[in-house]
Structures are given as structure tokens and as C-alpha cells.
Design a protein around this motif. Structure first.
Motif, PDB file in Angstrom:
ATOM      1  N   ASP A 102      14.933 -18.020 -13.483  1.00 41.11           N
ATOM      2  CA  ASP A 102      16.227 -17.680 -12.869  1.00 41.11           C
ATOM      3  C   ASP A 102      17.382 -18.285 -13.676  1.00 41.11           C
ATOM      4  O   ASP A 102      18.393 -17.608 -13.934  1.00 41.11           O
ATOM      5  CB  ASP A 102      16.277 -18.198 -11.426  1.00 41.11           C
ATOM      6  CG  ASP A 102      15.173 -17.614 -10.562  1.00 41.11           C
ATOM      7  OD1 ASP A 102      15.456 -16.701  -9.779  1.00 41.11           O
ATOM      8  OD2 ASP A 102      14.025 -18.072 -10.686  1.00 41.11           O
ATOM      9  N   ASP A 154      17.945 -17.300  -6.040  1.00 41.48           N
ATOM     10  CA  ASP A 154      16.903 -16.350  -6.417  1.00 41.48           C
ATOM     11  C   ASP A 154      17.573 -15.087  -6.944  1.00 41.48           C
ATOM     12  O   ASP A 154      18.638 -14.694  -6.460  1.00 41.48           O
ATOM     13  CB  ASP A 154      15.987 -15.994  -5.239  1.00 41.48           C
ATOM     14  CG  ASP A 154      14.788 -15.181  -5.697  1.00 41.48           C
ATOM     15  OD1 ASP A 154      13.818 -15.800  -6.193  1.00 41.48           O
ATOM     16  OD2 ASP A 154      14.824 -13.950  -5.590  1.00 41.48           O
ATOM     17  N   ALA A 180      15.488 -23.546  -7.941  1.00 39.83           N
ATOM     18  CA  ALA A 180      14.824 -22.246  -7.787  1.00 39.83           C
ATOM     19  C   ALA A 180      13.320 -22.447  -7.902  1.00 39.83           C
ATOM     20  O   ALA A 180      12.846 -23.459  -8.419  1.00 39.83           O
ATOM     21  CB  ALA A 180      15.320 -21.258  -8.837  1.00 39.83           C
TER      22      ALA A 180
END
Length: 446
Positions: A89, A7, A83
Motif C-alpha cells: 500500500d 487500504d 496497513a
């Protein structure tokens, strides 16, 4: 199989990383972790600070991405990149590496798409709401480590779900579009889009149209959005939860449909063609002395318009040319207002009707010729186009140089006159953008 669950937090505009957290996971437990604030070398807006708690002071002495790049490369080497809304991301990190001249490529999995597939039926699959529904605590929402750690727990639950191995293997196949599609877009919606000409509508979770586009090949064009790595396209894809479409049969009608849809919905991701420009018209009237005037006004204020324009300069210039060509009076063509007699700097052709040196009859005769010329200038036209299928034809109708709309007709129907077409006409509004579309189409000699 080995995974890195990741993240990041960013600056928002520009999407420079301000914090990153990576958990290396072997399918059973976390075996390594890397978490760090990152100096984005750009300003962090106040609204981002309110959301994440990360401000410019906090990152002032943090390492830049270039200083942690080797660590990120090492911990993710040979791993599947996991993710929540993975494309965001992944592409932000990939762009950071690209700026350093490094090609960052990893297999990727999206826990939003996996959740939709393995645990269907939830109202929302945002990280906060799906974790709440599954009783997963997030220790530090909107901070990289808190969100990454919650995603680890979510991923564990997904791995323990029946059929997860088959689904994950399918998602990781090179032929699979799952890692490419927006996180909230069901595969079935994309698969239903045909390889035909038309317009498409990206909609958010509330059903609001956020982008309208046109294409000769709808499926190919829509897929192109998902491969585009610009910040604007990434944000558009993150918000897209549904895609609707309409077939047009031809590119011309697709362009016209697109323009009308943009002006109807005003989608936030369409930057061009949102404006609805004012229309102006030339019209005539007779005053109490029997003199016929030519004048121009906005279309709504022009009774029985002779000719329509979408630029006041074009409208006035046409009237000036008409005035010179037919030796009319600038005063009675309303090119000069509030004057007793004309004294136009450019037009010197008036024969003196404004100072009673010419009869009203002679002057009006030339005005009538000018009106006849104007009416001839205004063209009626029907453009034939391909239909949406083999048994259908399409048309675009122009009345008095004004776009009237388009329509579709079954090939079995007998069309003898233009009036017969009116039954099938889908009325549309004319505007400057439509005029440009039609002029461009006609200019290529079709």
C-alpha cells in the motif's frame, strides 16, 4: 502516537489505485476518515473486477489521484502509516505521488509483522484468515473501506496485547528492518543470512521456490530486493515467506549454482535462464564401404560425441570449417543429404571420394587428422576457486570443453591428479548459459 490505517484497491497490473480508504486513529478511537473511489485512468481487468467488484464504469466519474492528493497528504501528515502488508500500500501510494512530483514519506507499520510478533502461532496472517481467527467481521472484503475498517479493529487488538508498546517502538526505530522485510518473512530467517557469496532461494508459504538469485554478499543482495519499488519486486516480496541459501565461496560457482537451480525449479519470478537449450554433437561412424563419416545430431542421438555445441548453427559452421581445412567431402560430412555426389555452394575442396576419384584410404587418413584436430580442440581444464571457508578450496571441472561440475576440497587433502578431484566433483549439466558464464570468467584474464 497518531496513526492512519489505510487500504487500497488497484488495477493489478500497473498497480494504479481504484479505491482508497484512510482511517485516522489516535490509539483509542477513529477521529477521521477518508474513503473514495479513484479513476485510475487505465483499464481495470476482468479478474480484478471479479475480486473487488470495482469495474471501469464505477470509476469513470470518480476523481483521479491527483484530485485527491492534497486530501491524502493532509490526513496522513505526521501520522504513522499502518496497513496489512504495508509495503504494498505504501509503495503504490508513494508511486502515485512520485508521478505528481511529490515526495511522500511516512513512518510505517505492518499489521502482518506486528501480528506475527504479538500473537504468534496462527497458521496464516492474511487479513481474511487472521480476522476470522480473531472473530473480526469484515464488512466488504476486498473493498478498501471494509478491509481498512477490519485492519483498524485488528490494530486495536494488537495495541491491547502485552508488550505492544515496546514492539511498536522497536519496529519504528530507523535501524529496524521490520518495516522493510516482506510481511510473511520471519526476522530470524533474514538475520540468519550471512554476508558471504552464494545463492539464495525465495520461497512462498507452500515452500515452493519462486525466485533464485546469486550474490557476492547474500545478505546485502537479499535486502536490496526489499528496497526495490518495482511492481515485480513488490509482488515477489509479498509472496515470500522463507529464504534459503547455499554458500559458494566464489562468484563463479555462485553463478553456476544459480543457473542450475533456475533450470531445476523454474521459479516464476526468474525470467532469464529458464530454458534448457538442446545440445548438439559432432560424431563419426564408418559405412559399409569403409568410408569414415563426420556428422552432427542432437547430443542424445550422437554416439561417442567428439565435440558438443549448444547452437545448431555453431555446430554446422564448425563442421564446415573442418571440411574445408582438411579437404573433406561435404556429402560424407553430412552437410549435404540425399545427393549422389557433393555439390556444396561454399565448399569446393572435395578430392572426389564421392565419385570414386580418390581412394577410401587417402580420404580416411584426412578424416582421422580432422578427428585428431577436433579432439585437441576439446580442452580439459580445472579452474581453482576460493572455498566456502578458510580451510577449503573449490574447483570447476571442464572435460572435452564440456562443463562437468564443481566441488569443494578440504585444504588438508592431497590432490595429485585430476582423477583425485573426481571424488569431490558435484556433477552438473552443461548448457549454453553455463558456457557463457565460463567464457566470460576466462575472458577477464583470471
Amino acid at each position: 502516537m497518531m496513526y492512519t490505517i489505510i487500504d487500497i484497491e488497484t488495477t493489478g497490473q500497473g498497480n494504479k489505485i481504484t479505491e482508497i480508504s484512510i482511517f485516522k486513529y489516535d490509539g483509542d478511537k477513529v477521529i477521521d476518515e477518508f474513503t473514495s473511489l479513484v479513476n485510475p485512468q487505465s483499464y481495470i481487468p476482468d479478474y480484478i473486477t471479479v475480486l473487488t467488484g470495482i469495474d471501469n464504469f464505477m470509476v469513470a466519474n470518480a476523481p483521479t489521484f491527483s484530485e485527491i492528493a492534497d486530501t491524502v497528504l493532509a490526513i496522513t501528515e505526521g501520522m504513522v502509516f499502518v496497513a496489512h502488508s504495508v509495503n504494498f500500500d505504501y509503495n503504490v501510494i508513494r508511486n502515485e505521488f512520485k508521478a505528481l512530483g511529490i515526495d511522500f514519506t511516512r513512518k510505517k507499520l505492518c499489521t502482518v509483522r506486528l501480528s506475527r510478533k504479538l500473537i504468534p502461532g496462527h497458521k496464516s496472517y492474511s487479513l481474511g484468515k487472521i480476522c476470522r481467527a480473531l472473530d473480526i467481521d469484515i464488512n466488504g472484503r476486498h473493498r478498501a473501506r471494509g478491509d481498512a475498517e477490519a485492519t483498524v479493529i485488528l490494530f486495536e487488538k494488537l495495541l491491547q496485547t502485552d508488550g505492544s508498546e515496546i514492539v511498536i517502538n522497536d519496529f519504528l526505530k530507523k535501524s529496524s528492518k521490520e518495516a522493510t522485510l516482506p510481511p510473511h518473512l520471519p526476522s530470524a530467517v533474514f538475520n540468519a543470512i550471512p554476508n558471504e557469496a552464494g545463492v539464495y532461494y525465495f520461497k512462498n508459504k507452500k515452500g515452493k521456490v519462486i525466485y533464485v538469485g546469486k550474490a557476492k554478499d547474500l545478505k546485502k543482495r537479499v535486502l536490496g530486493h526489499f528496497y526495490n519499488k518495482t511492481e515485480r519486486e513488490l509482488n515477489l516480496c509479498r509472496e515470500t515467506a522463507d529464504i534459503d541459501f547455499e554458500l559458494s565461496g566464489s562468484e563463479l560457482i555462485a553463478l553456476l549454482m544459480e543457473d542450475a537451480a533456475i533450470k531445476k525449479h523454474f521459479p516464476e519470478y526468474n525470467q532469464a535462464a529458464k530454458r534448457i537449450p538442446k545440445a548438439y554433437a559432432i560424431f563419426m561412424f564408418e559405412d559399409r564401404n569403409g568410408i569414415i563419416h563426420l556428422a552432427y545430431n542432437i547430443l542424445k542421438g550422437a554416439p561417442n560425441p567428439l565435440l558438443t555445441f549448444y547452437n545448431i548453427t555453431d555446430c554446422r559452421q564448425f563442421l564446415e570449417r573442418l571440411c574445408m581445412q582438411f579437404e573433406l567431402c561435404p556429402k560424407y560430412c553430412h552437410l549435404q543429404e540425399g545427393v549422389a555426389q557433393c555439390s556444396h555452394y561454399l565448399i569446393k575442396t572435395c578430392k572426389g571420394v564421392c565419385i570414386e576419384n580418390e581412394s577410401v584410404h587417402d580420404y580416411n587418413s584426412r578424416v582421422q587428422n580432422a578427428i585428431k584436430h577436433t579432439m585437441e580442440y576439446a580442452k580439459d581444464m580445472v579452474i581453482k576457486e576460493k572455498g566456502r571457508h578458510a580451510e577449503e578450496e573449490a574447483f570447476v571441472m571442464i572435460r572435452n570443453s564440456v562443463y562437468a561440475g564443481y566441488g569443494f576440497i578440504d585444504r588438508s587433502e592431497q590432490i595429485i591428479s585430476k582423477e583425485d578431484l573426481e571424488t569431490y566433483l558435484i556433477p552438473q549439466k552443461d548448457n549454453v548459459d553455463v558456457q557463457k558464464i565460463i567464457r566470460s570468467y576466462m575472458s577477464v584474464g583470471r
